[in-house]
Structure formats: C-alpha cells, structure tokens
Design an enzyme around this catalytic site. Structure first.
Site, short mmCIF file in Angstrom:
data_model
loop_
_atom_site.label_atom_id
_atom_site.label_comp_id
_atom_site.label_asym_id
_atom_site.label_seq_id
_atom_site.Cartn_x
_atom_site.Cartn_y
_atom_site.Cartn_z
N HIS A 6 -6.33 7.54 -3.66
CA HIS A 6 -5.00 7.15 -3.18
C HIS A 6 -3.97 7.30 -4.30
O HIS A 6 -2.90 7.88 -4.13
CB HIS A 6 -5.02 5.71 -2.68
CG HIS A 6 -3.67 5.10 -2.51
ND1 HIS A 6 -2.75 5.53 -1.57
CD2 HIS A 6 -3.05 4.11 -3.21
CE1 HIS A 6 -1.64 4.82 -1.67
NE2 HIS A 6 -1.79 3.95 -2.66
N HIS B 106 -7.32 1.82 -1.02
CA HIS B 106 -6.59 1.62 -2.28
C HIS B 106 -7.48 1.91 -3.48
O HIS B 106 -7.81 1.06 -4.29
CB HIS B 106 -6.05 0.18 -2.34
CG HIS B 106 -4.87 -0.01 -1.46
ND1 HIS B 106 -4.91 -0.69 -0.26
CD2 HIS B 106 -3.59 0.45 -1.57
CE1 HIS B 106 -3.72 -0.67 0.30
NE2 HIS B 106 -2.89 0.00 -0.47
N HIS C 176 -0.06 2.44 -9.93
CA HIS C 176 0.61 1.42 -9.11
C HIS C 176 -0.32 0.51 -8.33
O HIS C 176 0.10 -0.55 -7.87
CB HIS C 176 1.63 2.06 -8.17
CG HIS C 176 1.04 2.63 -6.91
ND1 HIS C 176 0.42 3.87 -6.88
CD2 HIS C 176 0.97 2.14 -5.66
CE1 HIS C 176 0.00 4.10 -5.65
NE2 HIS C 176 0.31 3.07 -4.88
C1 LIG Z 1 -0.86 3.47 8.03
C2 LIG Z 1 -0.36 2.24 7.37
N1 LIG Z 1 -0.04 1.18 8.12
C3 LIG Z 1 0.43 0.03 7.54
C4 LIG Z 1 0.79 -1.10 8.35
C5 LIG Z 1 1.28 -2.24 7.78
C6 LIG Z 1 1.42 -2.35 6.40
C7 LIG Z 1 1.95 -3.62 5.78
O1 LIG Z 1 1.69 -3.91 4.64
N2 LIG Z 1 2.79 -4.37 6.58
C8 LIG Z 1 3.42 -5.62 6.16
C9 LIG Z 1 4.16 -6.21 7.37
C10 LIG Z 1 4.89 -7.51 7.00
C11 LIG Z 1 5.93 -7.21 5.89
C12 LIG Z 1 5.19 -6.63 4.67
C13 LIG Z 1 4.17 -7.66 4.16
C14 LIG Z 1 3.13 -7.95 5.26
C15 LIG Z 1 3.86 -8.55 6.48
C16 LIG Z 1 2.39 -6.67 5.65
C17 LIG Z 1 4.46 -5.33 5.05
C18 LIG Z 1 1.06 -1.26 5.57
C19 LIG Z 1 0.57 -0.08 6.12
N3 LIG Z 1 0.22 1.03 5.36
C20 LIG Z 1 0.19 1.29 4.02
C21 LIG Z 1 0.53 0.37 2.92
C22 LIG Z 1 -0.37 -0.59 2.53
C23 LIG Z 1 -0.08 -1.44 1.47
C24 LIG Z 1 1.11 -1.31 0.77
C25 LIG Z 1 2.02 -0.33 1.12
C26 LIG Z 1 1.72 0.51 2.20
CL1 LIG Z 1 2.85 1.71 2.67
N4 LIG Z 1 -0.25 2.55 3.82
N5 LIG Z 1 -0.52 3.10 5.00
C27 LIG Z 1 -0.24 2.16 5.96
MG LIG Z 2 0.09 -1.54 -3.73
#
Ligand SMILES: Cc1nc2ccc(C(=O)N[C@]34C[C@H]5C[C@H](C[C@H](C5)C3)C4)cc2n2c(-c3ccccc3Cl)nnc12
Ligand SMILES: [Mg+2]
Length: 324
Positions: free
Chosen positions: A85, A81, A121
């Site tokens: 990014h 982050h 963001h």
């Molecule tokens: C590869 C990859 N894997 C990712 C696997 C999981 C999650 C994730 O935050 N999971 C959740 C699952 C539950 C419900 C909610 C709140 C929490 C509990 C945590 C979401 C994000 C992931 N992620 C991101 C990403 C990171 C931060 C913000 C937005 C994004 Cl998109 N960017 N790349 C990836």
């Molecule tokens: Mg964010």
C-alpha cells in the site's frame, strides 16, 4: 534493524531505469500490482534517482538503501495497510510529479517531504482504525488519544525513529532551514492522512482552488490521494468488526461482515471521499483527468454490481495473529 549484507545486496546493484522496472511504470494507467514485490525497493531507488532527489539533496546511496529497508521492515502485514500500500501511494505521487505540473507548483523541499511521507505514512499500521485504538485501550491510545489522530502520530513517530537510526538519516546533508522544514512538512502530511480531518481539508482546498488555480503554489498537497483497491480494505474492516463483536461492541455497518453491502459502501466512499479529491485534482492538474475517468468507471462497475445484486467481494475472516 537491517543487516549490512541486506544493504550491500541492494547497494551493489546499479540503480536501474524506470523502463527496466516496468514498461508502463511512468503512466497513470500502470498499476503497481504488476510490479514484483521484491523489486519495490529497487523501484524506490529508481524513483528517487529519476526525480533528481539523490543528486539535489546529496542522499548517500547506502543510507537511502538502509532507510528504505527499515521503512519496509516497519510495516506489518495486514491485508491492506502494508508495505505494498505504501509503495502504491508513493508510486502514484511519483506519477503526479512525472505527468502533472505539480513539480512547478511545489517547492523542492515540499516535493521531497511529500514523496518520503508517502512511503512512511502508514508505518506499523495494525489493520485497525483510530477509534478501535481507543475502544480497545491500545498502547497507542494511551500514548496519543489525548491529541487525536492516534495512528497517524504513531506513523510519524516511527518515521522519526528510523531517521534517527544509525546510517538511516537520508536528510543528513540538508542545510539548516531545509533540515528543519522537511521534518515539519512530513509531520503535517502524515497527520493530514487522518481521514477524520480530510473532509475539512477538502473544504479548505476547494475554497483555495476557487481563489487561485495556483493553490498548489502556496500549500503542499497535504493529503494523499488513494488508489482504488480490490476491496482488501474490507478484510481489515471485517476483522475489526469481528473483534468489536467479541468485545461486546457494535461495529460500524462498513465493518460488519453480516450487514455490509460492499458495492454500496464503495459507492458511498467514492462519492463522499475519493471523487471530490480526484475532481479537485483534475481541476488543478488537467493532466490527471484520466485518473478521474478511471475512478468514475470504477463507480459504474460498483453501480452495476449493486443493481445486479451480486457480491463481487466477500472477504473471509482473517486470523487475529495476521492483524496483530
Ligand atoms: C475503499 C475504501 N473505503 C473506505 C471507507 C471508509 C473509510 C473511512 O475511514 N471512513 C471514515 C468515516 C467517518 C469519518 C472518518 C473517520 C471514520 C468515521 C471512518 C473516515 C476509508 C475507506 N478507504 C480507505 C482509507 C482507509 C483508511 C484511511 C484512509 C483511507 Cl482513504 N482506503 N480505501 C477505502
Ligand atoms: Mg493511514
């Protein structure tokens, strides 16, 4: 803040064309990874210019340069982050504007808000999640946990701080209603990047897409599509898991380097979060079909890695100082 000489250095350079940044800069197939880090601010200037936003919104070039330098400085340097990014997300948004009919579906003020929100963001992200803010009793949790979306409120607050800084308000020449609307839109878009709300938003978007294919006409694409990464997110996740263990907490499986199986986690993320977005996007904007295909081929690679049982990526523990 940034120094006048930093501003002058970039201000004096002519805004270049996208071709000069990279021959494939305007194609979905291009990845910003092959864009040199110190040409990312000139690339942002060139995207604002190419989208006609400098002219349309009378953004003084010096103000835009200072704003971009402040935004870049506003990012820390966690593995994922970070400013790269933010640039990657803004570049993907730019590709949507250039390659898909999104610009006819959204009002000009929404396009401006969406593009600026992409750059801002995740400002000042610490490489840890919202739930970690609360469990570690961070200052951000003290400020925002009563309202939820702790990090996203902070990213928006930091964005407002920059826009209110001397010589950084890129919206200063907007008229009354546009001026008010752009801040409301940026706030909504940044708050909507809280993935906990994403699944509901996706549900709502699907319903709207069923109703009219012109859903984009009525609603800004309020959440940001993500580009697949090289698993750098797991460096952040595993660092957080290490911290949680030191705090006597049990981390989620995806944050526990002892338990996480990355190919499985990537497939779960693609199936639960990313693919529904790209399927919806390609149903609304057929020109983005190739992006959906890229993500599906990514999924196949992870599927194969899972079957072969080989670890394609096992991040090492990053030092705390980097994350803090
Ligand atoms: C590869 C990859 N894997 C990712 C696997 C999981 C999650 C994730 O935050 N999971 C959740 C699952 C539950 C419900 C909610 C709140 C929490 C509990 C945590 C979401 C994000 C992931 N992620 C991101 C990403 C990171 C931060 C913000 C937005 C994004 Cl998109 N960017 N790349 C990836
Ligand atoms: Mg964010």
């Amino acid at each position: 803040t940034v120094t006048q000489s930093e501003v002058d250095l970039l201000f004096s350079k002519k805004i270049c064309s996208t071709k000069e940044i990279h021959p494939e800069f305007c194609l979905f197939s291009s990845t910003p990874r092959n864009i040199l880090q110190d040409s990312m601010i000139p690339a942002c200037l060139c995207m604002f210019e190419d989208l006609g936003m400098i002219e349309k919104w009378k953004i003084p070039k010096e103000v835009l340069v200072r704003f971009l330098l402040m935004v870049r400085k506003g990012y820390r340097n966690p593995p994922y982050h970070n400013w790269i990014h933010a640039f990657t997300v803004a570049h993907f948004c730019y590709l949507l504007f250039k390659n898909a009919r999104i610009t006819h579906q959204l009002r000009d003020i929404e396009l401006l808000a969406l593009f600026v929100a992409c750059l801002c963001h995740d400002i000042d992200h610490r490489g840890t999640t919202n739930s970690f803010q609360v469990s570690s009793g961070s200052t951000l949790a003290a400020l925002y946990s009563s309202k939820g979306s702790v990090l996203e409120r902070h990213h928006f607050a930091q964005t407002m701080c920059i826009l209110n800084s001397e010589g950084c308000n890129i919206f200063k020449n907007l008229t009354g209603k546009d001026y008010k609307d752009v801040f409301i839109l940026i706030r909504d878009i940044i708050l909507a990047t809280d993935l906990a709300h994403h699944l509901r938003i996706l549900q709502d978007l699907r319903k709207m897409a069923e109703l009219t294919k012109s859903v984009l006409r009525n609603h800004t694409v309020k959440y940001l599509v993500v580009k697949m990464n090289r698993g750098l997110i797991y460096s952040e996740f595993f660092s957080q898991g290490d911290k949680e263990k030191h705090m006597g907490l049990t981390p989620m499986e995806m944050m526990d380097r002892e338990r996480a199986v990355i190919p499985k986690l990537q497939i779960d993320f693609l199936d639960a979060i990313a693919l529904p977005v790209y399927r919806l996007l390609s149903s609304l904007l057929p020109e983005t079909q190739e992006v959906l295909e890229t993500v599906l081929s990514n999924r196949q690679k992870w599927q194969k890695a899972q079957e072969d049982g080989d670890y394609v990526y096992r991040p090492v523990a990053t030092s705390d100082k980097e994350i803090q």
